[in-house]
Design a protein around this motif. Structure first.
Motif, PDB file in Angstrom:
ATOM      1  N   MET A 117      -4.258  -2.155  -8.898  1.00 27.05           N
ATOM      2  CA  MET A 117      -4.210  -2.975  -7.685  1.00 27.05           C
ATOM      3  C   MET A 117      -5.405  -3.914  -7.647  1.00 27.05           C
ATOM      4  O   MET A 117      -6.522  -3.515  -7.976  1.00 27.05           O
ATOM      5  CB  MET A 117      -4.223  -2.064  -6.457  1.00 27.05           C
ATOM      6  CG  MET A 117      -3.932  -2.786  -5.156  1.00 27.05           C
ATOM      7  SD  MET A 117      -3.625  -1.582  -3.843  1.00 27.05           S
ATOM      8  CE  MET A 117      -3.002  -2.636  -2.546  1.00 27.05           C
ATOM      9  N   ARG A 150      -1.265   7.160  -9.978  1.00 24.68           N
ATOM     10  CA  ARG A 150      -1.949   5.921  -9.593  1.00 24.68           C
ATOM     11  C   ARG A 150      -2.576   5.202 -10.778  1.00 24.68           C
ATOM     12  O   ARG A 150      -2.812   4.005 -10.730  1.00 24.68           O
ATOM     13  CB  ARG A 150      -3.029   6.227  -8.552  1.00 24.68           C
ATOM     14  CG  ARG A 150      -2.478   6.345  -7.152  1.00 24.68           C
ATOM     15  CD  ARG A 150      -3.584   6.671  -6.206  1.00 24.68           C
ATOM     16  NE  ARG A 150      -3.099   6.745  -4.828  1.00 24.68           N
ATOM     17  CZ  ARG A 150      -3.769   7.349  -3.860  1.00 24.68           C
ATOM     18  NH1 ARG A 150      -4.936   7.903  -4.110  1.00 24.68           N
ATOM     19  NH2 ARG A 150      -3.277   7.384  -2.638  1.00 24.68           N
ATOM     20  N   LYS A 151      -2.879   5.952 -11.839  1.00 25.17           N
ATOM     21  CA  LYS A 151      -3.488   5.300 -13.002  1.00 25.17           C
ATOM     22  C   LYS A 151      -2.513   4.326 -13.657  1.00 25.17           C
ATOM     23  O   LYS A 151      -2.912   3.454 -14.433  1.00 25.17           O
ATOM     24  CB  LYS A 151      -3.962   6.353 -14.003  1.00 25.17           C
ATOM     25  CG  LYS A 151      -5.123   7.168 -13.417  1.00 25.17           C
ATOM     26  CD  LYS A 151      -5.791   8.051 -14.445  1.00 25.17           C
ATOM     27  CE  LYS A 151      -6.509   9.225 -13.823  1.00 25.17           C
ATOM     28  NZ  LYS A 151      -7.911   9.078 -13.529  1.00 25.17           N
ATOM     29  N   ARG A 185     -10.867  -4.942 -14.936  1.00 17.33           N
ATOM     30  CA  ARG A 185     -11.030  -3.546 -14.537  1.00 17.33           C
ATOM     31  C   ARG A 185      -9.674  -2.860 -14.392  1.00 17.33           C
ATOM     32  O   ARG A 185      -9.499  -1.710 -14.776  1.00 17.33           O
ATOM     33  CB  ARG A 185     -11.802  -3.488 -13.211  1.00 17.33           C
ATOM     34  CG  ARG A 185     -12.069  -2.095 -12.721  1.00 17.33           C
ATOM     35  CD  ARG A 185     -12.988  -2.089 -11.526  1.00 17.33           C
ATOM     36  NE  ARG A 185     -12.338  -2.594 -10.322  1.00 17.33           N
ATOM     37  CZ  ARG A 185     -12.879  -2.540  -9.109  1.00 17.33           C
ATOM     38  NH1 ARG A 185     -14.077  -2.037  -8.935  1.00 17.33           N
ATOM     39  NH2 ARG A 185     -12.234  -3.022  -8.070  1.00 17.33           N
ATOM     40  N   PHE A 189      -7.292  -7.050  -5.072  1.00 18.03           N
ATOM     41  CA  PHE A 189      -7.379  -7.294  -3.638  1.00 18.03           C
ATOM     42  C   PHE A 189      -7.898  -8.700  -3.332  1.00 18.03           C
ATOM     43  O   PHE A 189      -8.501  -9.357  -4.173  1.00 18.03           O
ATOM     44  CB  PHE A 189      -8.353  -6.279  -3.009  1.00 18.03           C
ATOM     45  CG  PHE A 189      -8.025  -4.840  -3.324  1.00 18.03           C
ATOM     46  CD1 PHE A 189      -7.329  -4.063  -2.430  1.00 18.03           C
ATOM     47  CD2 PHE A 189      -8.424  -4.263  -4.535  1.00 18.03           C
ATOM     48  CE1 PHE A 189      -7.028  -2.733  -2.712  1.00 18.03           C
ATOM     49  CE2 PHE A 189      -8.130  -2.939  -4.829  1.00 18.03           C
ATOM     50  CZ  PHE A 189      -7.429  -2.174  -3.907  1.00 18.03           C
ATOM     51  N   ASN A 210     -13.215  -6.321  -4.150  1.00 14.79           N
ATOM     52  CA  ASN A 210     -13.604  -4.904  -4.084  1.00 14.79           C
ATOM     53  C   ASN A 210     -14.268  -4.385  -5.364  1.00 14.79           C
ATOM     54  O   ASN A 210     -13.944  -3.304  -5.858  1.00 14.79           O
ATOM     55  CB  ASN A 210     -12.396  -4.044  -3.723  1.00 14.79           C
ATOM     56  CG  ASN A 210     -11.869  -4.364  -2.344  1.00 14.79           C
ATOM     57  OD1 ASN A 210     -12.521  -5.087  -1.591  1.00 14.79           O
ATOM     58  ND2 ASN A 210     -10.713  -3.854  -2.008  1.00 14.79           N
ATOM     59  N   LEU A 211     -15.200  -5.150  -5.875  1.00  9.48           N
ATOM     60  CA  LEU A 211     -15.978  -4.686  -7.027  1.00  9.48           C
ATOM     61  C   LEU A 211     -17.099  -3.782  -6.540  1.00  9.48           C
ATOM     62  O   LEU A 211     -17.522  -3.870  -5.390  1.00  9.48           O
ATOM     63  CB  LEU A 211     -16.571  -5.876  -7.776  1.00  9.48           C
ATOM     64  CG  LEU A 211     -15.561  -6.855  -8.357  1.00  9.48           C
ATOM     65  CD1 LEU A 211     -16.289  -8.029  -9.007  1.00  9.48           C
ATOM     66  CD2 LEU A 211     -14.664  -6.177  -9.381  1.00  9.48           C
ATOM     67  N   ARG A 238      -2.792  11.189  -8.013  1.00 11.66           N
ATOM     68  CA  ARG A 238      -3.918  10.500  -8.641  1.00 11.66           C
ATOM     69  C   ARG A 238      -3.563  10.079 -10.066  1.00 11.66           C
ATOM     70  O   ARG A 238      -3.908   8.995 -10.515  1.00 11.66           O
ATOM     71  CB  ARG A 238      -5.152  11.399  -8.647  1.00 11.66           C
ATOM     72  CG  ARG A 238      -5.909  11.330  -7.342  1.00 11.66           C
ATOM     73  CD  ARG A 238      -7.316  11.862  -7.504  1.00 11.66           C
ATOM     74  NE  ARG A 238      -7.335  13.310  -7.591  1.00 11.66           N
ATOM     75  CZ  ARG A 238      -7.414  14.112  -6.534  1.00 11.66           C
ATOM     76  NH1 ARG A 238      -7.496  13.603  -5.326  1.00 11.66           N
ATOM     77  NH2 ARG A 238      -7.429  15.408  -6.682  1.00 11.66           N
ATOM     78  N   ARG A 246       0.823  -1.217   0.000  1.00 10.65           N
ATOM     79  CA  ARG A 246       0.000   0.000   0.000  1.00 10.65           C
ATOM     80  C   ARG A 246       0.854   1.263   0.000  1.00 10.65           C
ATOM     81  O   ARG A 246       0.368   2.340  -0.341  1.00 10.65           O
ATOM     82  CB  ARG A 246      -0.950  -0.019   1.202  1.00 10.65           C
ATOM     83  CG  ARG A 246      -2.054  -1.066   1.056  1.00 10.65           C
ATOM     84  CD  ARG A 246      -2.631  -1.453   2.394  1.00 10.65           C
ATOM     85  NE  ARG A 246      -3.141  -0.300   3.091  1.00 10.65           N
ATOM     86  CZ  ARG A 246      -4.337   0.232   2.876  1.00 10.65           C
ATOM     87  NH1 ARG A 246      -5.132  -0.338   2.006  1.00 10.65           N
ATOM     88  NH2 ARG A 246      -4.731   1.282   3.522  1.00 10.65           N
ATOM     89  N   ASN A 251       1.544   2.620  -3.774  1.00 11.18           N
ATOM     90  CA  ASN A 251       0.664   3.560  -4.469  1.00 11.18           C
ATOM     91  C   ASN A 251       0.161   4.641  -3.504  1.00 11.18           C
ATOM     92  O   ASN A 251      -0.776   5.370  -3.806  1.00 11.18           O
ATOM     93  CB  ASN A 251      -0.497   2.840  -5.165  1.00 11.18           C
ATOM     94  CG  ASN A 251      -1.367   2.069  -4.204  1.00 11.18           C
ATOM     95  OD1 ASN A 251      -1.148   2.080  -2.998  1.00 11.18           O
ATOM     96  ND2 ASN A 251      -2.365   1.388  -4.739  1.00 11.18           N
ATOM     97  N   LEU A 302      -1.562   4.493  -0.909  1.00  8.61           N
ATOM     98  CA  LEU A 302      -2.817   4.354  -0.163  1.00  8.61           C
ATOM     99  C   LEU A 302      -2.451   4.527   1.308  1.00  8.61           C
ATOM    100  O   LEU A 302      -3.264   4.939   2.125  1.00  8.61           O
ATOM    101  CB  LEU A 302      -3.435   2.973  -0.390  1.00  8.61           C
ATOM    102  CG  LEU A 302      -4.281   2.774  -1.638  1.00  8.61           C
ATOM    103  CD1 LEU A 302      -4.845   1.375  -1.690  1.00  8.61           C
ATOM    104  CD2 LEU A 302      -5.399   3.796  -1.728  1.00  8.61           C
TER     105      LEU A 302
END
Ligand SMILES: Nc1ncnc2c1ncn2[C@@H]1O[C@H](COP(=O)(O)OP(=O)(O)O)[C@@H](O)[C@H]1O
Ligand SMILES: [Mg+2]
Lengths: 230, 336
Positions: free
Chosen positions: B89, B84-85, B156, B91, B95-96, B81, B52, B55, B57
């Motif tokens: 990441m 980060r693209k 995604r 999980f 986390n959808l 931001r 984490r 990126n 977080l």
């Protein structure tokens, strides 16, 4: 006694018109107050969530302000609030009685409750999903609109239903102070002039309205929920 | 060549009411483009915190993280931001967005990047094709299995066209069969798109299945790192050994019984070596465990032998095995 009541059950034409006006007044007050309550309460609830300790942009100072503000307004009993805001209502609308005027205190009373309900709905959103959006580079506004509000929509609608019904109850209470609507009729005709059939009819109508709001709210909440396996 | 991820003296402390948790202590690591880098450790070791920090977080409390040549701590929120693209990441719990259909989930990163809806949908279908889930485009996450959900999460993440993919225990909620297929998919993504992958896991099997490199982290410290082959053949640290031996079923019995672990670095089979040794010394050995594992496409063998009681003889046997260019390791108390 019961027979008396039933024989008086048939309302005169004038009474029917009065009751219909009452329904219109109650619905108008309730829905308009809920609407304005959300205009104030929704942004406030979002700000509470965002600035809260585990929000996406924690800010202890801002959180405290909204926190205290909402607690103060929630701790004022509604009838007191109704009287307290009368000057403000008169300033805003030119009068302080009737259904439209009651929208002002109802909105002020409902907004902080709504803010808290919105906050609790938004806090239900899985933190992992918010993190996923953050990891994709989403900004705060995108997270609020596309993640928090969208993911919490079922809970938001369920809570909106509860809020609307609470406002309905309060609108009847406002009737005690000439607030208009069914509550007003119940108190003036049913209680003060002791016309039990009118009291009964207004109470039954209030119950039916509450049931209808509940059913419509729950139906919409279910309709928009995609978490169920069909 | 510059590493794509450069971690220098990374520290992370969580300030709690009564205690401070030092989750990462002076961690330094270089990860190069195209690597599949495993980071392995026991639960609570600090793996998630480490990934984490890659990126942001989680903001490190000390040290420097450079990703794609950018020092993350020097970036403004807007630039972070943007950065980060390039760092996707996935999980453990997928986390959808539960209220969005599969295709709308895949569209999400393109949507927040401002791509128009028609184009995003078209691209989303292509990504769904890669993860083999086109027919589920209109379904909702609640209707999918765990493996399918992770595939959607992968589609995604591909949609933001990342250079790096961070996986935090991405297969830990899945059964072994599904785990294998997800790992294969990650490998394919690494190969076809040249995406550098960081895999966080507590299972050595995952590292062995796909990783080129591995770092072992224990109580916030990086204790050992190198290529998977190096570490598999000759683990140095106690933690590395423990992780490699965690697959042995009868470890308790192996303790203190003159057991050695041998690992094959070449693509040969055990039998001739062991057979030759038994013939040469005219003494039997007990095979307690034998296995071949697929390390990055090459079959690697390992075996646990119980040597004869005669100490002199046992020593000679170890020398014999070492002479055969095998990695020989005495199993001791670090087998827990
Ligand atoms: N947000 C946090 N606040 C306080 N302590 C934390 C937080 N996140 C992790 N920790 C602590 O840091 C240590 C490492 O946690 P973590 O990185 O999640 O380990 P792992 O992923 O290897 O299981 C643990 O002791 C954990 O309790
Ligand atoms: Mg973890």
């Amino acid at each position: 006694m019961l027979a008396d009541l039933l024989s008086n059950y048939m309302l005169t034409g004038k009474e029917i018109k009065m009751v219909l006006d009452g329904i219109r007044g109650t619905l108008w007050m309730t829905l308009a107050s809920a609407f304005f309550g959300y205009i104030l309460g929704l942004p406030m609830g979002i700000l509470l969530t965002v600035t809260g300790q585990d929000g996406i942009k924690p800010n202890a100072f801002l959180y405290k302000i909204f926190d205290v503000l909402s607690n103060i307004f929630r701790s004022i009993p509604f009838l007191i609030l109704l009287i307290l805001v009368q000057p403000f209502t008169r300033f805003l609308l030119g009068k302080s009685y009737g259904a439209t005027a009651t929208i002002v205190p109802l909105t002020i009373a409902a907004a902080p409750y709504i803010a808290r309900m919105v906050e609790s709905s938004l806090k239900e959103v899985d933190h992992g999903v918010i993190e996923a959006a953050q990891s994709m580079g989403a900004n705060h506004i995108q997270i609020v609109w596309k993640v928090l509000l969208m993911e919490a929509r079922t809970s938001l609608i369920v809570n909106a239903t509860i809020a609307t019904n609470t406002i309905l109850g309060y609108s009847a209470m406002a009737g005690a102070c000439g607030g208009g609507g069914l509550g007003d009729i119940a108190i003036r005709y049913g209680y003060q002039r002791w016309q039990p059939h009118i009291l009964l009819v207004t109470v039954i109508l209030l119950i039916i309205l509450a049931q209808m709001i509940q059913m419509i709210g729950m139906f919409i909440a279910r309709m928009v929920d995609r978490r169920r396996v069909k | 060549m510059e590493p794509i991820i450069k971690i220098e003296h990374l520290n992370k402390e969580f300030k709690m009411k009564d205690t401070d948790v030092h989750a990462l202590q002076d961690v330094s690591l270089d990860i190069y483009k195209g690597d599949i880098y495993g980071i392995i450790g026991m639960s609570g070791a600090g793996k998630s915190t480490l990934v984490r920090c890659l990126n942001f977080l989680e903001r490190p409390t000390g040290g420097k993280v450079t990703v794609n040549g950018k020092d993350l701590s020097a970036l403004s929120e807007t630039d972070l931001r943007k950065a980060r693209k390039d760092i996707g990441m996935i999980f453990q719990h997928f986390n959808l967005l539960m209220q969005r259909s599969v295709i709308d989930n895949v569209c999400f990163p393109m949507e927040i990047a401002g791509m128009n809806r028609r184009e995003a949908r078209k691209k989303a279908m292509e990504y769904l094709k890669i993860v083999d889930l086109e027919e589920k485009a209109k379904a909702y996450p609640a209707q999918l299995s765990g493996g399918q959900k992770q595939r959607v999460a992968i589609a995604r993440v591909l949609a933001s066209d990342p250079k790096i993919l961070l996986c935090d225990e991405a297969t830990s909620a899945l059964d072994p069969q599904t785990t294998k297929s997800i790992l294969q998919l990650l490998k394919q993504i690494n190969r076809e798109f040249g995406i550098t992958i960081v895999v966080i896991t507590h299972e050595m099997a995952v590292v062995q299945e796909i990783c080129s490199h591995v770092a072992i982290i224990d109580q916030g410290n990086l204790v050992e790192h190198g290529t998977v082959e190096e570490i598999f053949l000759a683990p140095k640290s106690r933690e590395a050994k423990r992780l490699i031996y965690q697959g042995y079923e009868k470890v308790a019995e192996m303790k203190g019984k003159r057991c050695v672990r041998i690992a094959f670095s070449e693509n040969s089979s055990f039998e001739p070596v062991i057979g030759n040794m038994v013939l040469a010394f005219k003494a039997p050995v007990n095979i307690l465990y034998a296995n071949t594992r697929d390390l990055d496409g090459v079959a690697k063998g390992e075996m646990v032998l119980q040597l004869p009681e005669d100490e002199e003889l046992a020593k000679k046997m170890v020398a014999f095995l070492k002479n055969e260019r095998l990695a020989v390791e005495e199993l001791e108390s670090y087998v827990s």
